[in-house]
Design an enzyme around this catalytic site. Structure first.
Site, PDB file in Angstrom:
ATOM      1  N   ASP A  13      -7.910  -6.685  65.059  1.00 20.08           N
ATOM      2  CA  ASP A  13      -9.192  -8.407  65.478  1.00 20.08           C
ATOM      3  C   ASP A  13     -10.846  -7.877  64.978  1.00 20.08           C
ATOM      4  O   ASP A  13     -10.605  -6.739  65.648  1.00 20.08           O
ATOM      5  CB  ASP A  13      -8.481  -8.916  66.236  1.00 20.08           C
ATOM      6  CG  ASP A  13      -7.001  -9.574  65.799  1.00 20.08           C
ATOM      7  OD1 ASP A  13      -6.622  -9.074  64.846  1.00 20.08           O
ATOM      8  OD2 ASP A  13      -6.642  -9.543  67.470  1.00 20.08           O
ATOM      9  N   CYS A  66      -2.721  -5.236   1.211  1.00 22.63           N
ATOM     10  CA  CYS A  66      -1.329  -4.657   1.777  1.00 22.63           C
ATOM     11  C   CYS A  66      -0.912  -5.361   2.113  1.00 22.63           C
ATOM     12  O   CYS A  66      -1.125  -6.438   3.049  1.00 22.63           O
ATOM     13  CB  CYS A  66      -1.275  -3.318   2.655  1.00 22.63           C
ATOM     14  SG  CYS A  66       0.804  -2.951   2.692  1.00 22.63           S
ATOM     15  N   CYS A 100       2.593   2.509   2.796  1.00 21.15           N
ATOM     16  CA  CYS A 100       3.724   0.957   3.810  1.00 21.15           C
ATOM     17  C   CYS A 100       4.773   1.686   3.097  1.00 21.15           C
ATOM     18  O   CYS A 100       6.230   1.138   2.932  1.00 21.15           O
ATOM     19  CB  CYS A 100       3.413  -0.082   3.503  1.00 21.15           C
ATOM     20  SG  CYS A 100       2.721  -0.830   4.619  1.00 21.15           S
ATOM     21  N   CYS A 107       1.351  -4.482   5.951  1.00 21.09           N
ATOM     22  CA  CYS A 107       0.144  -3.994   7.263  1.00 21.09           C
ATOM     23  C   CYS A 107      -1.166  -4.862   7.072  1.00 21.09           C
ATOM     24  O   CYS A 107      -2.047  -4.438   7.901  1.00 21.09           O
ATOM     25  CB  CYS A 107       0.032  -2.795   6.944  1.00 21.09           C
ATOM     26  SG  CYS A 107      -0.646  -1.909   5.779  1.00 21.09           S
ATOM     27  N   CYS A 110       0.702  -1.334  -0.220  1.00 22.77           N
ATOM     28  CA  CYS A 110       0.616   0.243   0.042  1.00 22.77           C
ATOM     29  C   CYS A 110       0.596   1.767  -0.057  1.00 22.77           C
ATOM     30  O   CYS A 110       2.224   1.128   0.700  1.00 22.77           O
ATOM     31  CB  CYS A 110      -0.596  -0.090   1.022  1.00 22.77           C
ATOM     32  SG  CYS A 110       0.072   1.033   2.893  1.00 22.77           S
TER      33      CYS A 110
END
Length: 533
Positions: free
Chosen positions: A348, A113, A24, A116, A21
């Protein structure tokens, strides 16, 4: 660099041909301009097409040149030595002529792509951003900023390496140089694109230090098994962990990719990687607010109320506890998922806490509501106090995580005061107990009491009784007021615990003594700050 140059031309053409793509491609060309990644996908494809059409004499940029801060990089090559030029995936395609760039560009526009897996395509669009924001708004959180995090499938790192090695081989076979620059990380490029859109839609800024996190978890089932060959090549990198569903974590895969030899990688994975049929799935869109901390002091007036839920072998012994009486209201008002309760010591079940009360703090995990005025905190405190006659809360306030540490600082050096009602088997007169008032800094050796030995290690602890003041009642009863070092077992100091605490009131009076009632009168910790009524 913030724009494409002539040396990027073969990289762009080869990656487009492989099905990568536009965003990228910008990453692989080391483009650091954030603004460029935010351009629409279609515009970037046109920019790349124009770039490929330009000849070398017509300038060497096709995209806007915008200065941006330095970006993070990921190094895909770790060794100087390369593998054989032979690629088992077949012949290396020739770079198409500029005129045929249209076909490569157009065909890649409809593909997912190959690097990616669609994250820098479909998941950068306005529709997905709106989907994320709808999830955030429906969760009804209070926030003034956000930090965005993304979890990526580990196989993306494998595909990124494969794309780089494929590119490297093809450039070598074409006789073209390929610089060893580090590419822009996918996560960073994605955040460059998504941050402004989320910020505009949510109406608040993105801030890396924000306590409100919006996270997206991506998965790609179609390619889940692409990491598996690494386990055979680098078995030491993949070890089972109790809290992990799969050994193929992102960090394990990255470690294996650093370790595996280039030639071994090329034997097991296609370079460049093929385009998948489907996009990634956004498995989860989650919101999480950082914890909020509330502190105060509590008084306990009941001798039949534990500090925390009293459950033995799955069976509840008493219906409530101090912790629950307080947390019930805080959880409802802060709309939190859970809580963690802590205090300066504990009493306690049959011991009352009087005076200014015992400091406590509560961590409220993932609260939806985080903003409270001082007046609202007072109303919340009053609601807790009105709900039960067994406890009362004071000085209720919001605090920071670091401030809670003051409650625990020097805990053993702090002092506490007690009032104990004591019985003796043989009759006593006032003068028999008067000497106790003169004892100062009495040193005790206390072996772990029998009553707590099931949950605390056996040890001998040295403790101090700073002062004592006796108050005669009758021949078999007197009240003893004590100021002690924090952590002193008062009941055992009275009756001796079968000789496990030495000295003790019984040995000092030379008779059998036992404790009938015990009250904590003060816990001398100067925290949290006292609030005005």
């Amino acid at each position: 660099m913030s724009s494409l140059t002539e040396k990027d031309r073969p990289i762009v053409q080869l990656l487009l041909h492989a099905g990568t793509c536009p965003r990228c491609i910008l990453r692989f060309c080391c483009v650091g301009s954030q603004m460029l990644y935010r351009h629409p996908h279609e515009d970037l494809m046109k920019d790349l097409q124009e770039f490929l059409k330009n000849n070398q004499e017509e300038g060497n940029t096709a995209c806007l040149d915008v200065a941006d801060p330095p970006c993070k990089r990921i190094r895909l090559e770790h060794r100087e030595g390369g593998a054989d030029d032979q690629n088992h995936n077949g012949a290396i395609p020739q770079i198409p002529e500029a005129d045929s760039g249209n076909a490569a560009t157009e065909s890649s526009a409809v593909k997912v792509c190959n690097v990616c897996l669609g994250i820098l395509q479909e998941f950068c669009e306005a529709d997905f951003v709106k989907k994320v924001c709808q999830k955030v708004n429906s969760a009804d959180y209070q926030f003034t900023s956000f930090v965005f995090s993304v979890s990526l499938p580990p196989q993306l790192s494998v595909r990124e390496r494969a794309a780089w090695l494929g590119l490297k081989q093809e450039m070598r076979n074409l006789g073209l140089p390929l610089a060893k620059d580090d590419i822009v990380q996918l996560k960073e490029a994605y955040k460059w694109i998504i941050h402004p859109q989320l910020s505009e839609e949510l109406g608040v800024p993105a801030d890396g230090k924000s306590l409100f996190e919006v996270s997206v978890v991506f998965a790609h089932p179609e390619t889940d098994e692409e990491c598996h060959f690494l386990a055979t090549a680098c078995p030491d990198c993949f070890k089972p962990a109790k809290n992990k569903q799969s050994v193929f974590t992102r960090m394990a895969v990255l470690k294996a990719l650093e370790k595996i030899k280039e030639e071994d990688f090329l034997k097991h994975f296609p370079c460049p990687p093929s385009s998948p049929k489907k996009l990634c799935d956004a498995l989860e869109i989650q919101c999480n607010n950082g914890a909020v901390f509330v502190a105060g002091r509590y008084n306990k007036y009941s001798r039949n109320l534990p500090q925390t839920p009293w459950i033995i072998d799955g069976e509840r012994k008493l219906e409530s506890s101090v912790e629950e009486l307080i947390s019930e209201h805080l959880m409802a008002e802060f709309k939190a998922d859970s809580f963690n309760f802590s205090s300066s010591g504990r009493e306690d079940v049959d011991v009352r806490t009087l005076g200014n009360g015992r400091p406590f703090a509560m961590e409220l995990v993932n609260p939806r509501r985080i903003h409270f005025t001082a007046q609202e905190m007072k109303r919340l405190q009053q609601a807790i106090n009105d709900s039960s006659d067994k406890i009362q809360v004071r000085d209720l306030q919001l605090v920071t995580r670091s401030a809670i540490g003051r409650m625990k600082e020097g805990e053993e050096e702090k002092t506490k005061t007690y009032s104990a009602l004591i019985w003796t088997d043989r009759a006593i007169q006032r003068e028999d107990i008067a000497f106790l008032d003169d004892i100062k800094e009495l040193k005790l050796d206390q072996k772990t009491p029998l009553r707590v030995l099931h949950r605390r290690p056996l040890a001998v602890r040295c403790r101090l009784i700073h002062t004592m003041r006796s108050e005669y009642i009758d021949e078999h009863h007197f009240r003893l007021h004590l100021k002690t070092q924090a952590g002193t077992y008062i009941k055992e100091f009275v009756h001796g615990d079968f000789g496990r605490t030495k000295p003790n009131i019984g040995s000092l009076l030379n008779r059998t003594a036992d404790i009938l009632e015990l009250d904590v009168e003060s816990v001398d910790v100067d925290w949290p700050p006292t609030l005005a009524d």
